[in-house]
Design an enzyme around this catalytic site. Sequence first.
Site, PDB file in Angstrom:
ATOM      1  N   ASN A 316       3.253   7.733  11.119  1.00 37.33           N
ATOM      2  CA  ASN A 316       3.594   6.743  10.107  1.00 37.33           C
ATOM      3  C   ASN A 316       5.088   6.852   9.847  1.00 37.33           C
ATOM      4  O   ASN A 316       5.585   7.927   9.505  1.00 37.33           O
ATOM      5  CB  ASN A 316       2.811   6.978   8.809  1.00 37.33           C
ATOM      6  N   SER A 339       0.377   1.896  10.122  1.00 42.06           N
ATOM      7  CA  SER A 339       1.098   1.254   9.022  1.00 42.06           C
ATOM      8  C   SER A 339       0.158   1.119   7.840  1.00 42.06           C
ATOM      9  O   SER A 339      -0.992   0.662   7.993  1.00 42.06           O
ATOM     10  CB  SER A 339       1.608  -0.119   9.449  1.00 42.06           C
ATOM     11  N   GLU A 340       0.630   1.510   6.653  1.00 44.67           N
ATOM     12  CA  GLU A 340      -0.277   1.629   5.511  1.00 44.67           C
ATOM     13  C   GLU A 340      -0.852   0.308   5.023  1.00 44.67           C
ATOM     14  O   GLU A 340      -1.802   0.286   4.243  1.00 44.67           O
ATOM     15  CB  GLU A 340       0.386   2.372   4.347  1.00 44.67           C
ATOM     16  N   ASN A 341      -0.298  -0.832   5.487  1.00 49.40           N
ATOM     17  CA  ASN A 341      -0.885  -2.112   5.093  1.00 49.40           C
ATOM     18  C   ASN A 341      -2.096  -2.486   5.946  1.00 49.40           C
ATOM     19  O   ASN A 341      -2.691  -3.535   5.749  1.00 49.40           O
ATOM     20  CB  ASN A 341       0.157  -3.233   5.135  1.00 49.40           C
ATOM     21  N   SER A 381      -6.937   2.381   5.248  1.00 49.33           N
ATOM     22  CA  SER A 381      -5.668   2.911   5.742  1.00 49.33           C
ATOM     23  C   SER A 381      -5.314   4.221   5.055  1.00 49.33           C
ATOM     24  O   SER A 381      -4.923   5.203   5.701  1.00 49.33           O
ATOM     25  CB  SER A 381      -4.556   1.880   5.519  1.00 49.33           C
TER      26      SER A 381
END
Length: 518
Positions: A316, A339-341, A381
């Site tokens: 990340n 990706s945290e989205n 996520s």
Amino acid sequence: MLFSTIIRRSHKPPLNFKFFSPRRNYACRIFPSAAEAVADIPNGSQLLVGGFGLCGIPENLIKALREKGTRNLTIVSNNCGVDDFGLGILLQNKQIKRMISSYVGENAEFERQYIAGELEVELIPQGTLAERIRAGGAGIPAFYTRTGVGTAIETGGFPIKYNPDGSVAIVSDPRPVERFDDVLYVMEKAIKGDYSLIKAWKADTIGNLVFRYTARNFNPPMATASKTCIVEVEEIVEAGVLKPDEIHLPGIFVDRLVKGTFEKRVEKLTLSQPDKPTLSAETKEATSKPISEAEKKRVLIARRAALEFRDGMYCNLGIGIPTLATNYVPPGVKIELQSENGILGMGPYPKSGQQDPDLINAGKETITTKNGSAIFSSSDSFAMIRGSHVNLTILGAMQVSRTGDLANWVIPKKLVKGPGGAMDLAASGSKVVVTMEHVAKGGAHKILENCSLPLTGRACVDLIITDLCVFEVNKRMRDLVLIEIADGVTVDKIREATGCSFTVSRELKPMRFAPEKN
């Protein structure tokens, strides 16, 4: 005999048992317009609003609320759009009393109203926000997480609202702390709403939903966590058209549907450039003119950071230098970017004309998928992140302490970025690498004995890569160890540029770099 006793006792609830009325009236209703779908939302409501940046936002429902003029709203959303689009238009019209968010982002009016004392802002780590909402929809009143331990999240006292004179009017509450397996955790309460405003791609006539790419983000958990869920979609089909195993959210959670038309504004259009390494929006301008000294430093830091990649890693990467490091992945090394989205396995930036507003990374930049990519919700996520399934995190920083404390989300009363996903990543147990210029503008120290800014995480940093050197954080000895030094730089110069003591490794080496790309 025991079984029959249990049956008799369970037949009549104890006096303090509370029956809950049904949350909804069976099948959802289809409304002819967004205005009619939000017509009964009263002043003072708490709304859960889906989206990440401008991706996957219920733009028609937001516009309808703007025209209706509903006020004193508490809005729970990852961020607040931009000044003239998304939730930003409610902010401009002073319809929002409190924002519960993780990230201020590029909305200058959001930051201005907060600092001026015109808006209450409760900033929450992004993964904690997603899980608090998911818990609200799942009937879980509270849970424990490592995220925020040792920061203002745990201790409380962080300003939620300022007075006009700059003094603090409302502060955050401290969180209860508990120890499990000799590790500290903070308790977080579930979040629920009066209404949720959701954007999906398709729905059938009984409310089953399908989302598209990263427009999924916070929408699924938010749809579950309110008394009334209102969904706007691009297409409504008859029940049975959607296959059961392609439905992302069952209709049991959906109360109202409305079909809309969408602008789908792109926040950060980012394109690949033929015959050149892919650069972010932040750096691609430099490719059309001679590279500056500052950009040369950034590239060198990124090339050194790329050496931390190991074949098969899940990584990340933060915005800026961390993302730039992907241009220099060493030969023979393959990594997967998380990706945290809500995407795992990001492809390159799109070519001109191939960008998709429903497909962005956590920096709001347009991206593509590749073979093997996976899309999921924000709550899934951060389950990956909190569950220590991500191997490597590379972040920027405002300050780092000698013992590995990290500060990178706020300068009180001056700059309010918000914690975003950084607090969750810092507490995840992955290897944390900080990339940054060694000193701030004007020569101020960024590597200190103790951080003076509010912390993102305590004792979380493992490696610091700057334009001058590489430090390893020895957590057992609570010390910094200088392990690599840039060409032409002396140890004395590093001591002068560093605001704390450190140990020089007996095996001090010249700074190493991944190969340049042709």
